[in-house]
Scaffold this active site. Structure first.
Site, PDB file in Angstrom:
ATOM      1  N   GLY A 117      -0.077   4.544  -1.873  1.00 41.10           N
ATOM      2  CA  GLY A 117       0.463   3.417  -2.613  1.00 41.10           C
ATOM      3  C   GLY A 117      -0.570   2.782  -3.526  1.00 41.10           C
ATOM      4  N   SER A 129      -1.670   1.938   3.060  1.00 39.19           N
ATOM      5  CA  SER A 129      -2.106   2.487   4.337  1.00 39.19           C
ATOM      6  C   SER A 129      -1.638   1.590   5.481  1.00 39.19           C
ATOM      7  CB  SER A 129      -3.636   2.596   4.359  1.00 39.19           C
ATOM      8  OG  SER A 129      -4.085   3.106   5.584  1.00 39.19           O
ATOM      9  N   GLY A 130      -1.008   2.187   6.478  1.00 44.11           N
ATOM     10  CA  GLY A 130      -0.509   1.435   7.623  1.00 44.11           C
ATOM     11  C   GLY A 130       0.939   1.032   7.504  1.00 44.11           C
ATOM     12  N   SER A 144      -4.092   7.151   9.048  1.00 40.46           N
ATOM     13  CA  SER A 144      -3.866   7.059   7.609  1.00 40.46           C
ATOM     14  C   SER A 144      -4.077   8.412   6.933  1.00 40.46           C
ATOM     15  CB  SER A 144      -4.826   6.034   6.993  1.00 40.46           C
ATOM     16  OG  SER A 144      -4.700   6.008   5.589  1.00 40.46           O
ATOM     17  N   SER A 145      -3.094   8.854   6.172  1.00 34.71           N
ATOM     18  CA  SER A 145      -3.246  10.091   5.385  1.00 34.71           C
ATOM     19  C   SER A 145      -4.196   9.807   4.233  1.00 34.71           C
ATOM     20  CB  SER A 145      -1.892  10.550   4.845  1.00 34.71           C
ATOM     21  OG  SER A 145      -1.021  10.903   5.884  1.00 34.71           O
ATOM     22  N   GLU A 155      -3.305   0.445  -4.989  1.00 35.92           N
ATOM     23  CA  GLU A 155      -4.437  -0.139  -4.266  1.00 35.92           C
ATOM     24  C   GLU A 155      -5.191  -1.130  -5.145  1.00 35.92           C
ATOM     25  OE1 GLU A 155      -5.504   3.459  -1.116  1.00 35.92           O
ATOM     26  OE2 GLU A 155      -6.940   2.941  -2.694  1.00 35.92           O
ATOM     27  N   THR A 196       3.497   8.242   6.771  1.00 36.69           N
ATOM     28  CA  THR A 196       3.402   9.513   7.480  1.00 36.69           C
ATOM     29  C   THR A 196       4.526   9.666   8.485  1.00 36.69           C
ATOM     30  OG1 THR A 196       0.991   9.542   7.210  1.00 36.69           O
ATOM     31  CG2 THR A 196       1.916  10.921   8.943  1.00 36.69           C
ATOM     32  N   ASN A 206      -4.946   1.174   9.183  1.00 39.86           N
ATOM     33  CA  ASN A 206      -4.063   2.135   9.831  1.00 39.86           C
ATOM     34  C   ASN A 206      -4.897   3.071  10.692  1.00 39.86           C
ATOM     35  OD1 ASN A 206      -2.004   3.873  10.513  1.00 39.86           O
ATOM     36  ND2 ASN A 206      -1.744   4.737   8.481  1.00 39.86           N
TER      37      ASN A 206
END
Length: 990
Positions: free
Chosen positions: A558, A251-252, A331-332, A560, A256, A328
């Site tokens: 991704g 995330s970040g 973040s999706s 985690e 996206t 982020n």
């Protein structure tokens, strides 16, 4: 690792984790405890000047040193590192890595003394190493490819605003957290025109997301054209036309945005093809259908092209599926695969979006300092007075709703306006064919979710029952949902339990009723999200055309690993584990293809496989998901019992561990490809079931709200409701396994293109590069694993001219003269091979002499009966079996004995001479095994290894090369680890 070698030394005193150093001394010693030979390397500091006026000034901010490039200032040092001879042989020590450097030579093909990367003789050549930040666009080109080398190259490029770097088949994209102006029309045209000009032209451009997207599109078109010709011109008939672009990262990291760039570039290529077709001839009816979204097969705006509609899906999905997280601001919170179909002409024909694992727990308990989904804040920031009145919002803000206020975070750090984003959302929904009533219904539903979160309970008539606190929130929720308030209360505060043929009414207490509210919120929002995706697919999927090929774009979460990891993290990491297996196989396939093109042996190379981890999680009947399903249907099962079940079933699995401390808290660890991750089973049973109680489903079926008729059939219910279409589906784990299996099958049928997005810092700020974060992401993204796979057989590779420039001295050359013309490759390689073989023969004789000189009874003697020197020598002698393997023949030949060994036995051996000799044998003997392996893969079975120069000269060129751990390809010289060590040692000795 010879004297004077320039290396990277791991250091806790450097913010980079590594400091440049040089090997100043090298000493051999023996470990007193194990009697094993060791080598001690002494290293001293070495400075790197990024503004020294060399070629690096072209990309070091006009000659000024960048703060991003400055090494942490530390005091001059000299330290020592204990190194095993095997690590010396492989040049592979965890704390000492060889730097990519070739001294002071600056000839064509030499390496830059600072960046350690290839330079060209003509510094004005576009794309030459001298004009490329970091010296190289593809990290695979590095002679020594390891963690500090990758890290160093990435930070040099990042400091110069070059965020894209290739690593073989992977595009690494480092999020700059600023606008670099690298995505305008000029840049698009540059890559588009190069792609149209052909592969050779495109290859001269630097790595970029547009280059990756263009490569996928051009490969698809070649496949389509070859299919149209019946495969007659195809070199590889099995090569599919379908492509895929896989975007991943934490995330970040910018997944996206990167996906948006990919889609926008493909849209440009499609529109370019459409314009070209219109210039050549009148558009066909199908082509008109593509550019006029008004037919009865589509639901979109009549004034919007399919390319524009595909792009307009982004703001809709982001509003309903993205949120601000710690890492982020956009973040999706779901994964998506966009399957884009193309006509034979190259025009975009349509698309279908499939989503994975929407994070529904965020709706009721977002993380600290995080936000809920964007749509809530966007609605409250931009609702008109009429909308507020219609949805009972009044003057309320985000701070007035429990679902939004519990974290105390209401804004976005990236400065994006929620009101502006809502305008974009409404505009995009119009373009995607959502009618005004559809938009209003969705906003009404969003308001209903907010008011459901406001419902409170008080004690009912009995101690174990409860009822609504009848306030404005209850009234608003019931009216917005279109249900009777009493029916809503009954469904929320009680449930029916089936006991045989009898249904028993069971009241719920306040805590249980609150859980029911949460279930309603999560189930209905998840179904509404699926409804939105279905509507989008109905607009962008054109059923009137038969596509010729597809490009799939995967935007996936991704790997985690947090302080606390739960069921969601297991699903996410399972996804990455499965995709990593496919990735490893793809990289290995590319390696095989390179070896085949170069005409060298490769059959002996193996690649790492993580099948055992996947089996641990998803194997039928015995994997975690199946065992979880089993516990979900067991009466009185709990999360604690599930964890105990795991302990018992996986206690012998090497990938599963549970320490006594972990078992106290129902935790365990799984050894993933990216490292170990600790999981807790708290809440697993409920999350895996993820169904809504029957009473609530029946209540929703009675709703007068028209949207409910569309979303209720998408809700996972406790049991199938007769005649109403609700689905009692598989468990979440089983359903996700099925989705992932389908996704993997899709990818297997395509040619994949990989983009790994990296986040340079956790603060989401510009111009800050935190190496430790980057290394962790490289590991989680499989980049370091890909490097290991790609270098499994021949880690070191030189272009022919670079090899000659580096090793000409082994052919008898000097610095003077035109060595590039004077020393040709083949004679140089032949001379090197002869020298390496001769050195090996001397080692063979030394080992045989040691064996022949062994006193009677020495081998069977106890270590306590021998002197330390004798024990060390015996350890070397016991390795004499390597001689027989090395030669591929029988027992060794007796030759003259070492003069130091006397008839009196080991007690009379000179301690100093024996120590030196055994240390030498210990540091060299294992090279024989690797040389023998290379030999066996290069000759026919039954041919013995040469034992004299006559036999050596009688071998063909390739066999002589194999003896030295080399393979000479059509454009490169490939060196195995042992071969590189041998040749490099000889070069250092000259």
């Amino acid at each position: 690792m010879e004297l004077g070698s320039h290396v990277w030394l791991r250091s806790p005193h450097s913010q980079w984790g590594w400091v440049p150093a040089i090997i100043s001394r090298k000493e051999t010693e023996v470990c007193p405890k194990t009697s094993r030979a060791l080598i001690r390397l002494w290293l001293r500091n070495e400075s790197i000047d990024y503004s020294d006026g060399g070629s690096d000034r072209k990309f070091s901010n006009g000659g000024r040193s960048s703060p991003l490039l400055d090494m942490t200032v530390i005091e001059p040092f000299e330290t020592s590192v204990e190194v095993d001879p095997e690590q010396i042989k492989l040049a592979d020590h965890p704390d000492v890595k060889i730097r990519n450097r070739s001294g002071e030579r600056r000839a064509k093909g030499a390496t830059n003394a600072i960046t350690g990367l290839l330079e060209e003789e003509d510094e004005d050549v576009t794309g030459s190493a001298a004009s490329v930040p970091g010296g190289v666009d593809d990290l695979i080109s590095l002679t020594h490819l390891h963690e500090p080398a990758i890290l160093h190259a990435l930070r040099v490029r990042y400091a110069n605003d070059v965020i894209y770097t290739a690593t073989g088949p992977i595009l690494i994209a480092v999020n700059p957290f600023k606008d670099l102006n690298q995505y305008g029309k000029d840049m698009v045209d540059r890559y588009r025109q190069a792609g149209e000009a052909g592969v050779d032209s495109s290859s001269k451009l630097s790595p970029h997301v547009y280059k990756t997207a263009d490569g996928a599109y051009r490969a698809m078109m070649r496949g389509v054209e070859e299919k149209a010709m019946g495969g007659k011109s195809r070199k590889n008939i099995d090569a599919p036309a379908d492509q895929s672009i896989l975007v991943s990262g934490e995330s970040g990291a910018g997944k996206t945005v990167t996906t948006k760039f990919v889609l926008s570039y493909l849209a440009v290529l499609s529109e370019s093809r459409a314009q070209y077709g219109q210039q050549m001839k009148s558009p066909s009816p199908s082509a008109k259908a593509l550019n006029r979204r008004g037919g009865k097969n589509v639901n979109g705006s009549p004034n919007m092209t399919i390319e524009q509609q595909v792009l307009q899906s982004n703001p809709i999905l982001e509003s309903f599926g993205n949120a601000r997280t710690i890492r982020n601001d956009n973040s999706s919170r779901f994964g998506k695969y966009i399957d884009i179909s193309f006509q034979g002409s190259g025009q975009l024909a349509g698309a279908v979006i499939e989503t994975y694992l929407l994070e529904k727990v965020r709706l009721v308990s977002p993380g600290a300092t995080e936000r809920n989904y964007h749509i809530f804040y966007e609605l409250l920031a931009s609702a008109t007075p009429e909308e507020r009145k219609r949805n009972f919002l009044g003057e309320k803000t985000a701070a007035d709703f429990r679902l939004l206020s519990q974290t105390g975070t209401f804004d976005r750090r990236d400065g994006v306006s929620d009101s502006e984003m809502h305008s974009n959302l409404v505009r995009a929904m119009g373009g995607m064919g959502f009618k005004a009533d559809d938009v209003n219904d969705l906003m009404r539903f969003v308001s209903a979710v907010l008011f459901c979160g406001e419902i409170s309970f008080e004690r009912g008539g009995t101690e174990d029952s409860c009822k609504f606190v009848r306030d404005d929130a209850v009234a608003a929720a019931s009216k917005l949902l279109g249900v009777d308030v009493d029916a809503l209360e009954s469904a929320m505060t009680s449930r029916y339990v089936q006991a045989g043929n009898e249904r028993i009414h069971k009241p719920l207490d306040a805590a249980q009723a609150s859980k029911a509210i949460e279930s309603l919120i999560k189930a209905t929002y998840g179904a509404a999200f699926d409804h939105v995706v279905r509507h989008i697919n109905g607009s962008i999927h054109c059923t009137s055309l038969s596509p010729a090929a597809h490009i799939g774009v995967l935007d996936i979460f991704g790997f985690e690993s947090f302080d606390s990891n739960n069921f969601e993290q297991l699903c996410i990491n399972y996804t990455n584990e499965a995709l990593q297996q496919q990735f490893n196989r793809f990289v290995f396939k590319l390696e095989q293809e390179e070896y085949r093109k170069e005409g060298i042996q490769w059959e002996f190379i193996t690649f790492p496989d993580n099948k055992d981890v996947l089996d641990l999680i998803d194997k039928r009947h015995t994997g975690m998901f199946d065992l979880l399903d089993e516990q979900c249907i067991m009466p009185r099962s709990t999360d604690e019992k599930l964890c105990r079940y795991f302990y018992d079933r996986f206690k012998s699995n090497v990938r599963f561990t549970a320490t006594p401390a972990q078992q106290v808290d129902n935790r365990f660890s799984i050894e993933h490809y990216a490292g170990p991750v600790e999981y807790s089973t708290n809440g697993w049973l409920e999350k895996n079931r993820d169904h809504l109680p029957t009473a609530l489903v029946k209540m929703l079926h009675s709703s007068t709200f028209s949207l409910m008729a569309s979303i209720v059939p998408l809700i996972r219910s406790e049991e199938r409701v007769s005649g109403r279409g609700a689905i009692a589906t598989k468990s979440v784990g089983k359903q996700f396994c099925g989705q992932l299996q389908k996704l993997r099958q899709r990818i297997d049928q395509t040619v994949p293109h990989y983009i790994r997005c990296l986040k340079p810092n956790d603060g989401l700020v510009r111009d800050r590069f935190e190496p430790r974060n980057i290394v962790e992401q490289l590991r989680h993204g499989g980049v370091l694993e890909a490097v290991r796979v790609s270098r499994a057989g021949f880690p070191t590779r030189y272009a022919h001219d670079v090899f000659v420039n580096r090793y000409y001295i082994l052919g008898g050359g000097t610095e003077s003269g035109q060595r590039k013309q004077k020393y040709e490759l083949k004679p140089l390689v032949e001379k090197i091979a002869l020298e390496v073989w001769s050195a090996d023969q001397n080692l063979v004789r030394a080992l045989e002499a040691a064996e022949d000189a062994t006193p009677k009874g020495w081998r069977g003697a106890s270590s306590t009966d021998l002197s330390p020197a004798a024990a060390r020598l015996r350890g070397a002698v016991n390795k004499v079996s390597a001689v027989n393997r090395f030669r591929g023949k029988g027992p060794g030949i007796n030759i003259s004995r070492f003069p130091q060994i006397k008839e009196g036995g080991p007690a009379t051996i000179s301690k100093r001479s024996t120590s030196k000799r055994t240390s030498l044998l210990a540091s060299k003997r294992d090279l024989l095994d690797e040389s023998a392996a290379a030999w066996r893969t290069s000759v026919h079975e039954g041919i013995g290894r040469p034992t004299n120069k006559g036999e050596f000269d009688g071998l063909d060129f390739n066999s002589r090369c194999a003896l030295a751990g080399m393979q000479v390809g059509k454009t490169k010289v490939f060196l195995r680890r042992g071969g590189f060590y041998r040749i490099e040692s000889k070069r250092s000795g000259r």
